[in-house]
Design a protein around this motif. Structure first.
Motif, short mmCIF file in Angstrom:
data_model
loop_
_atom_site.label_atom_id
_atom_site.label_comp_id
_atom_site.label_asym_id
_atom_site.label_seq_id
_atom_site.Cartn_x
_atom_site.Cartn_y
_atom_site.Cartn_z
N ASP A 28 60.66 -1.20 0.15
CA ASP A 28 60.55 -2.57 -0.33
C ASP A 28 59.20 -3.15 0.09
OD1 ASP A 28 62.24 -4.46 -1.78
OD2 ASP A 28 63.88 -3.71 -0.54
N GLN A 29 58.60 -3.92 -0.80
CA GLN A 29 57.46 -4.75 -0.45
C GLN A 29 57.75 -6.16 -0.94
OE1 GLN A 29 54.06 -4.30 1.05
NE2 GLN A 29 55.36 -2.79 2.06
N VAL A 30 57.70 -7.11 -0.03
CA VAL A 30 57.96 -8.51 -0.34
C VAL A 30 56.60 -9.20 -0.40
CG1 VAL A 30 59.29 -10.55 0.28
CG2 VAL A 30 60.07 -8.27 1.00
N LEU A 31 56.04 -9.32 -1.58
CA LEU A 31 54.66 -9.75 -1.71
C LEU A 31 54.51 -11.24 -2.01
CD1 LEU A 31 53.21 -6.75 -3.77
CD2 LEU A 31 53.48 -6.99 -1.29
N SER A 32 55.49 -11.87 -2.62
CA SER A 32 55.30 -13.25 -3.07
C SER A 32 55.33 -14.25 -1.93
CB SER A 32 56.36 -13.61 -4.11
OG SER A 32 57.64 -13.74 -3.52
N HIS A 33 55.96 -13.87 -0.82
CA HIS A 33 56.09 -14.81 0.29
C HIS A 33 56.15 -14.06 1.61
CE1 HIS A 33 60.26 -13.78 -1.00
NE2 HIS A 33 60.45 -13.66 0.32
#
Length: 548
Positions: free
Chosen positions: A101-106
């Motif tokens: 997983d990569q959580v990029l927006s926040h």
């Protein structure tokens, strides 16, 4: 490490591991990376191609890892970077690709970037997050709503401004209009590519950019959709025209793809939540310059009737062009499939849903426990830890019911998941579905998954082939898959009754078909048992399904 086959992802089956609930190796009640390593043989036995590991990064865990405070380290509850490196090595040794997983927006509000950004309006990272002045009356800049309830804007007294958070207040949104932010995020992605990961699942990827600070118009009808679009959540009352899915996001995705292309075989699948999710999936994957594939919540709803399912698939095919879809029937955000589609006491229906998913054109995500037929856990309010469930109880009970620990041993305490009390309870009725019990039963759902996935892998038409649908008749879905010289007919009976239908005279049953493929071909008639499954070979130039 070399990545074999640059298009391995096309038609791949990816097994989602939610590490908190997969296996606890150190006895603290929470799953960890060592636990994943110890149970990789189970994953490999399924005949899947890759794993997707949900967040394990350093985090305050307000949203259980989707609030990242350090993109480059492992949270101590899950282990260490060395544990992750050993996980990659162990997975690759078993022929499994590793996506994370990569959580990029926040980020988390405890990320050093945000801690600096909120100090003043003129510090080096002042513009790294989405800040805005209040309206003259002091109210938020727009009417945008958070998925987790309430305004998407939070007041900060240090800057005397609001910051945007599409999710929890502790998850401030990054400002992707700032080139420095884009470069920093790409650097975080590169860090994991250099550690040998094969790809990424990109959380809420259409949220990376926001539009003009204008109010969203009201929605005419509130229907179930992305996780926050429900009649009990104000987020679902709006048309989200300005707060997500902006054209500027395409430029970021192209930069991301250019980075991935530096690492042959590296891939990305984006999660899309939008009213026109199928259109966004197509736009985000076409042309070979953005994402490799996307998935949406269109098949993660309560609807399981074949007409709806086929309409969704046909629309996707019509809009996809040279793009690529990824399909899932379950994940860590939605009610367990067996419960959501009313198959808790219907093993034949669970096999049908398995066959439905695994015969579609596109890549596949399987959520841990689907291979066991796990049902949604019924938890009391005091057992909840999911902020969404706590906020919207009792209309919405949150996501904890699909996140309970995996049962490994029917007779062991905590189902063999842990030697301690787990972070969420192991439901008693899950013990009968434990891995060891199903492993020993040749007729179990687990062994049906293993057999069907091996069958799928052996037939290129099911992995990468084209698809052609025929109209649904009497609750039977019919289509063809074709790749090179292989042409396969598929029929899926969604009815709880026997169905007979006209079939091509030249259809030949496959010698390697697993036992769950139980349709009986009788000349020009196909007999399907209740929730029956049929797959047969047909000559390339033979007439297909009869028009009716």
């Amino acid at each position: 490490m070399t990545r074999q086959g640059q298009d391995w992802w096309r038609g791949a089956v990816i097994y989602q591991i939610y590490p908190r609930s997969f296996m606890d190796a150190n006895g603290d009640g929470i799953g960890d990376l060592q636990g994943v390593i110890e149970r990789l043989d189970h994953v490999a036995s399924l005949n899947v191609d890759a794993i997707w590991v949900s967040p394990f990064f350093t985090s305050p865990m307000k949203d259980f890892g989707y609030d990242v405070s350090d993109y480059r380290d492992v949270d101590p509850m899950f282990g260490t970077l060395e544990d992750f490196d050993r996980l990659v090595e162990a997975a690759h040794a078993r022929g499994l690709k590793v996506t994370i997983d990569q959580v990029l927006s926040h980020t988390s509000d405890q990320h050093p970037w945000f801690e600096e950004s909120r100090q003043s309006r003129d510090n080096p990272k002042a513009d790294w997050y989405v800040w805005a002045d209040p309206k003259p009356d002091g109210s938020p800049p727009t009417n945008w709503q958070s998925i987790f309830g309430g305004s998407a804007w939070q007041w900060d007294t240090r800057r005397c401004q609001y910051y945007l958070h599409n999710f929890l207040v502790e998850q401030p949104d990054l400002n992707f209009r700032n080139p420095a932010v884009v470069e920093a995020i790409l650097g975080e992605v590169r860090f994991w590519l250099d550690r040998g990961v094969d790809g990424f699942r990109l959380d809420a990827v259409n949220f990376c950019t926001h539009g003009e600070l204008k109010d969203n118009p009201p929605r005419e009808e509130v229907v179930e959709g992305f996780i926050g679009v429900r009649p009990d959540n104000p987020y679902g009352f709006q048309q989200h025209l300005h707060d997500k899915t902006q054209p500027e996001n395409l430029a970021f995705l192209e930069k991301l793809r250019a980075l991935l292309d530096e690492y042959p075989g590296a891939t990305a699948v984006g999660e899309v939540g939008d009213d026109d999710a199928l259109g966004v999936m197509a736009e985000y994957t076409q042309g070979g310059k953005r994402l490799h594939m996307c998935y949406s919540f269109n098949l993660l709803t309560d609807r399981s009737d074949p007409a709806y399912l086929q309409d969704t698939l046909v629309e996707m095919e019509e809009r996809l062009g040279d793009g690529w879809a990824c399909w899932a029937l379950g994940n860590h955000d939605v009610t367990r499939l067996a419960t959501r589609w009313g198959a808790e006491d219907a093993p034949a229906a669970l096999r049908l849903y398995m066959a439905f998913l695994l015969t579609q054109r596109g890549s596949i995500c399987l959520y841990q426990g689907e291979e066991l037929g796990l049902t949604e856990a019924s938890l009391t309010f005091d057992q909840l830890v999911d902020p969404a469930g706590i906020t919207f109880w009792p209309a919405y009970k949150g996501r904890d019911g699909c996140r309970t620990p995996l049962p490994w041993q029917a007779e062991a305490p905590q189902g063999g998941f842990s030697t301690a009390e787990p972070w969420l309870p192991v439901p008693d009725h899950h013990l009968a579905l434990a891995v060891d019990r199903q492993d020993a039963d040749p007729d179990s759902l687990l062994n049906a998954y293993r057999a069907f996935l091996a069958f799928r892998r052996a037939h290129p038409a099911l992995v990468k082939g084209d698809v052609r649908y025929r109209p649904v008749r009497d609750e039977v879905m019919r289509f063809e898959r074709r790749q090179g010289g292989e042409r396969l007919l598929v029929a899926l009976n969604f009815a709880a009754e026997v169905r007979r239908l006209a079939a091509p005279a030249g259809a030949e049953p496959l010698n390697d078909a697993p036992g769950c493929i139980n349709g009986h071909w009788e000349g020009e008639v196909l007999r399907l048992p209740a929730h029956g499954i049929a797959v047969a070979r047909l000559a390339a130039d033979a007439p297909g399904w009869p028009d009716d």
